[in-house]
Design an enzyme around this catalytic site. Structure first.
Site, PDB file in Angstrom:
ATOM      1  N   ASP A 287      34.613   5.048  93.000  1.00 24.37           N
ATOM      2  CA  ASP A 287      34.625   4.149  91.839  1.00 24.37           C
ATOM      3  C   ASP A 287      34.238   2.716  92.190  1.00 24.37           C
ATOM      4  OD1 ASP A 287      37.047   4.223  93.313  1.00 24.37           O
ATOM      5  OD2 ASP A 287      38.154   3.290  91.678  1.00 24.37           O
TER       6      ASP A 287
ATOM      7  N   GLU B 282      40.025   5.177  92.939  1.00 24.63           N
ATOM      8  CA  GLU B 282      40.848   4.618  94.021  1.00 24.63           C
ATOM      9  C   GLU B 282      41.394   3.253  93.630  1.00 24.63           C
ATOM     10  OE1 GLU B 282      42.465   2.564  97.137  1.00 24.63           O
ATOM     11  OE2 GLU B 282      40.597   1.871  96.274  1.00 24.63           O
TER      12      GLU B 282
HETATM   13 NI    NI Z   1      38.080   0.011  98.520  1.00 24.40          NI
END
Ligand code: NI
Length: 439
Positions: free
Chosen positions: A105, A171
């Site tokens: 991401d 994440e």
């Molecule tokens: Ni990172």
């Protein structure tokens, strides 16, 4: 010798017996594979960089990864934790099970690198229109792991054991009201069908030069927890404070007193602790003492007991300081389940360090200082022994201490880091699976 030169040399001299490059402990097949993949890994990373997607929105990236894995003859599982993609590679020989993880991401940052493949993407984040950028280098992580997967598929017959490729979304944290990231990957069974013996991950990092790998054993990245404290008083006219209960005074004292938790009460000679307030909200007009004040902030710790201790102490400070002012609190400490400490298993780290040295070269693996940032890789490493290492992102010759940091709109990854990251991950994987790290 620069490592890319070594890789090229190995590529054209693959038939040479090992040991021709005297100081080189890198496996010849790693150099050959890296040289063959280098251009494509760069192209994948540029493409992903140009098309960044926010957490839980990684549809294009996930499709690209899944297509690549399918093209390698693997059978990817898709849609885990929204856009997660995994695949298992079974080697031709028996051996251990290893998981390799990359995150996919991007961040709500408007890119200012001026790169020819800079992102012009936009999306909505917390109700605001924003640029989207791979400002944390997850584009590099995804491209590297795509390359590692291809290299390992090419070595399938000789490969000992099994490898689980984990391409993880979100994440950076799921948007408000959504679940995501490593926690949801685990809840949705990423390790249920394939229980690895260990998990590896890497992160490109601005504070290191691109010929350098950083690693440390034990606590590596901080546990990150968010808290919220609502201080409740009683509204009154600003000219008559005695007519109510002033939550602003109580909140100010909570902010001050809570700093004494870190400076007076925690054993910061054992591990550092950070407690920061990020926002104070309360009141609307200069002559009205409001009913309530909201405080929010973050706590960073490197030890689970200290983490729990800070939560307890902050709750006590909030409650007692509020009470001393006649106010009450609603404390959310932590506000939700945060990321635990990213912990590198000591034995595994010691075992794999020679593999990282083989890829980076002598003297190019450095002891990483503690990183106050957090990683949800920590959740995998809480399940099975984990190794998380850092690959320098800043060009050699540039002062890494002053380079634009991860999450900056000017953050950039020197493309030689893609090669080093790929070779390090590949070497570590092969050494781990063969059970003779550093050979
Ligand atoms: Ni990172």
């Amino acid at each position: 010798m620069p490592r890319h030169a070594a890789a090229l040399l190995l590529a054209c001299c693959a038939a040479l017996p090992p040991g021709v490059l005297a100081a080189d402990t890198q496996r010849p097949e790693v150099g050959v594979a890296a040289a063959a993949l280098q251009e494509r890994v760069v192209a994948w990373r540029r493409d992903i960089h140009q098309h960044p997607e926010l957490s839980n929105r990684e549809t294009r990236t996930a499709a690209k990864v899944a297509d690549h894995l399918r093209g390698l003859g693997l059978q990817p599982r898709t849609g885990i934790a929204h856009h997660g993609v995994t695949a298992v590679l079974r080697g031709g020989r028996p051996g251990p099970r290893l998981a390799l993880r990359a995150d996919m991401d991007a961040l709500p940052v408007t890119e200012e690198t001026g790169l020819p493949f800079a992102s012009t993407a936009t999306d909505t984040y917390r109700g605001q229109r924003t640029g989207v950028m791979h400002a944390c280098g997850h584009d590099a992580h995804t491209a590297i792991l795509m390359g590692v997967a291809e290299a390992l598929v090419g070595m399938r017959e000789q490969l000992a054991g099994e490898v689980l490729f984990v391409f993880q979304p979100a994440e950076e944290g799921a948007p408000e009201g959504e679940q995501g990231g490593a926690r949801l990957m685990l809840e949705e069974g990423v390790f249920a069908d394939f229980r690895p013996d260990a998990v590896f991950g890497l992160h490109v990092f601005s504070t290191l030069n691109a010929d350098t790998i950083g690693v440390r054993a034990g606590p590596t990245m901080a546990a990150s927890d968010r808290f919220g404290i609502r201080v409740i008083g009683r509204q009154t006219h600003g000219s008559r404070p005695w007519g109510g209960v002033d939550p602003i005074i109580a909140a100010a004292q909570i902010v001050n007193q809570s700093q004494a938790i870190v400076s007076r009460q925690m054993d910061i000679s054992a591990q550092p602790v950070v407690l920061s307030f990020g926002a104070i909200n309360g009141g609307i007009r200069y002559n009205i003492i409001p009913d309530a004040v909201e405080l929010v902030g973050t706590i960073r710790t490197f030890d689970e007991d200290m983490r729990a201790d800070v939560f307890r102490r902050l709750g006590a400070v909030a409650e007692h300081v509020a009470a001393a002012n006649g106010a009450t609190v609603e404390a959310r400490i932590p506000a939700e389940e945060g990321n635990p400490v990213t912990f590198n298993n000591e034995a595994l780290t010691a075992r794999m360090r020679p593999s990282l040295e083989a890829a980076a070269g002598t003297g190019k693996v450095v002891d990483m200082p503690l990183v106050m940032g957090a990683e949800d890789f920590s959740l995998y490493a809480r399940e099975v022994p984990g190794l998380f290492f850092f690959v320098g992102a800043t060009p050699v010759g540039v002062d890494a201490a002053t380079a634009p940091s991860n999450h900056s709109p000017k953050f950039d990854v020197d493309e030689s880091a893609l090669d080093l990251g790929l070779r390090a991950m590949l070497q570590a994987t092969l050494d781990y699976l063969d059970g003779d790290a550093g050979s």
